[in-house]
Design a protein around this motif. Structure first.
Motif, PDB file in Angstrom:
ATOM      1  N   LYS A 131       8.336   4.853 -12.960  1.00 21.76           N
ATOM      2  CA  LYS A 131       7.548   5.332 -11.820  1.00 21.76           C
ATOM      3  C   LYS A 131       8.029   4.698 -10.520  1.00 21.76           C
ATOM      4  O   LYS A 131       8.083   5.359  -9.477  1.00 21.76           O
ATOM      5  N   ALA A 150       2.581   1.622  -3.380  1.00 25.38           N
ATOM      6  CA  ALA A 150       1.635   2.097  -4.389  1.00 25.38           C
ATOM      7  C   ALA A 150       1.434   3.605  -4.271  1.00 25.38           C
ATOM      8  O   ALA A 150       1.371   4.328  -5.276  1.00 25.38           O
ATOM      9  N   GLU A 151       1.368   4.083  -3.032  1.00 24.96           N
ATOM     10  CA  GLU A 151       1.184   5.519  -2.811  1.00 24.96           C
ATOM     11  C   GLU A 151       2.408   6.305  -3.267  1.00 24.96           C
ATOM     12  O   GLU A 151       2.285   7.392  -3.843  1.00 24.96           O
ATOM     13  N   THR A 155       6.274   1.973 -16.254  1.00 29.02           N
ATOM     14  CA  THR A 155       6.015   1.487 -14.898  1.00 29.02           C
ATOM     15  C   THR A 155       7.297   1.422 -14.086  1.00 29.02           C
ATOM     16  O   THR A 155       7.342   1.818 -12.922  1.00 29.02           O
ATOM     17  N   GLY A 197       2.641   5.569  -7.500  1.00 25.37           N
ATOM     18  CA  GLY A 197       1.521   5.806  -8.400  1.00 25.37           C
ATOM     19  C   GLY A 197       1.165   4.577  -9.205  1.00 25.37           C
ATOM     20  O   GLY A 197       0.356   4.630 -10.131  1.00 25.37           O
ATOM     21  N   VAL A 198       1.783   3.433  -8.869  1.00 21.58           N
ATOM     22  CA  VAL A 198       1.469   2.153  -9.509  1.00 21.58           C
ATOM     23  C   VAL A 198       0.531   1.395  -8.573  1.00 21.58           C
ATOM     24  O   VAL A 198       0.745   1.372  -7.353  1.00 21.58           O
ATOM     25  N   SER A 199      -0.504   0.788  -9.110  1.00 18.20           N
ATOM     26  CA  SER A 199      -1.512   0.141  -8.272  1.00 18.20           C
ATOM     27  C   SER A 199      -0.916  -0.993  -7.435  1.00 18.20           C
ATOM     28  O   SER A 199       0.069  -1.628  -7.829  1.00 18.20           O
ATOM     29  N   LYS A 200      -1.535  -1.248  -6.287  1.00 11.18           N
ATOM     30  CA  LYS A 200      -1.085  -2.308  -5.393  1.00 11.18           C
ATOM     31  C   LYS A 200      -1.141  -3.665  -6.090  1.00 11.18           C
ATOM     32  O   LYS A 200      -0.228  -4.494  -5.937  1.00 11.18           O
ATOM     33  N   SER A 201      -2.212  -3.906  -6.842  1.00 12.29           N
ATOM     34  CA  SER A 201      -2.349  -5.195  -7.536  1.00 12.29           C
ATOM     35  C   SER A 201      -1.240  -5.397  -8.561  1.00 12.29           C
ATOM     36  O   SER A 201      -0.682  -6.498  -8.680  1.00 12.29           O
ATOM     37  N   MET A 202      -0.888  -4.330  -9.304  1.00 17.86           N
ATOM     38  CA  MET A 202       0.187  -4.432 -10.288  1.00 17.86           C
ATOM     39  C   MET A 202       1.521  -4.685  -9.615  1.00 17.86           C
ATOM     40  O   MET A 202       2.315  -5.521 -10.069  1.00 17.86           O
ATOM     41  N   ASP A 260       0.838  -1.211   0.000  1.00 15.34           N
ATOM     42  CA  ASP A 260       0.000   0.000   0.000  1.00 15.34           C
ATOM     43  C   ASP A 260       0.870   1.257   0.000  1.00 15.34           C
ATOM     44  O   ASP A 260       0.612   2.205  -0.746  1.00 15.34           O
TER      45      ASP A 260
END
Length: 256
Positions: free
Chosen positions: A123, A96-97, A120, A100-105, A93
């Protein structure tokens, strides 16, 4: 090809800078696949340097990655990302914050289930503040034990030969090591890239018939041979047992 619209995604150039460059104010090189922006060096010297440096790094890595199994690259990114995240005491989490890449990714990348794009990766390295190389290269261990049978096959032809990269390209060394197995009565062409310098071959099992521009050479088990890796050559197994070779490729020029 990396286009101007992608530079903002890479976090290298701001949208304002890209707008000032203009849609048509660039020249394309088909050979190198690098974009050169006209008249920007004087206005944005540092930004342009970063763009060119980053693009050069990407294409350099792509050129050298030819000798590395792509699954190994994904594995490197997965292991390094998880290691770096834990060293910073970050949860997925938090990562991801920061990126800027989603937690699932991020979870898929760490498990080796996703092949991340350049955007990606950019980032991620920007978010966790680590060099690009720290994410893609294999972490150097003080002692590394390798089981050849568990290595991915680098190149093969069913029923003829099989090549495994024991020590593939690494930026910290100027050589590579391969294991080559050739079935009786079969042949294998030279697989070394055109930037190889010198090739050292150790015959572990069987009899190697080495074909070069200078002629044919018979090399028995427990013998070795050195040759110019850039000159055309091939390996032949004329014996009745499997031929096993250990091939060391050095990127230093061969001195006669």
């Amino acid at each position: 090809m990396i286009w101007a619209k992608n530079l903002e995604d890479l976090g290298i150039a701001s949208k304002k800078a890209l707008d000032e460059i203009g849609k048509n104010n660039y020249s394309k090189s088909n050979k190198q696949e690098i974009i050169c922006y006209k008249g920007v060096a004087s206005k944005y010297p540092i930004g342009v340097f970063l763009v060119l440096f980053f693009v050069h790094s990407i294409f350099h890595i792509k050129q050298r990655i030819a000798g590395i199994d792509m699954s190994q690259l994904d594995k490197n990114i997965a292991q390094n990302l998880k290691r770096i995240r834990k060293s910073k005491n970050m949860s997925l989490d938090m990562l991801a914050e920061k990126t800027g890449v989603s937690k699932s990714m991020l979870g898929q990348i760490e498990r080796g289930e996703s092949n991340p794009t350049v955007s990606t990766i950019a980032k991620i390295v920007d978010g966790i503040k680590v060099p690009f190389e720290d994410l893609i290269y294999q972490k150097t261990e003080s002692v590394m034990i390798i089981d050849n049978d568990k290595l991915p096959v680098y190149k093969a032809q069913d029923g003829a030969y099989q090549i495994r990269a024991i020590f593939p390209y690494d930026r910290h060394r100027n050589f590579e090591v391969y294991e080559v197995k050739i079935e009786p009565g079969e042949d294998c062409e030279c697989f070394v890239r055109d930037d190889g310098g010198c090739e050292y071959i150790i015959v572990v099992q069987g009899m190697l018939t080495l074909e070069t521009q200078e002629g044919m050479y018979e090399v028995a088990s427990n013998h070795a041979v050195r040759l110019d890796a850039l000159k055309q050559h091939s390996y032949h197994n004329r014996g009745i047992q499997k031929l096993i070779l250990n091939i060391f490729v050095s990127y230093e020029a061969l001195v006669y």
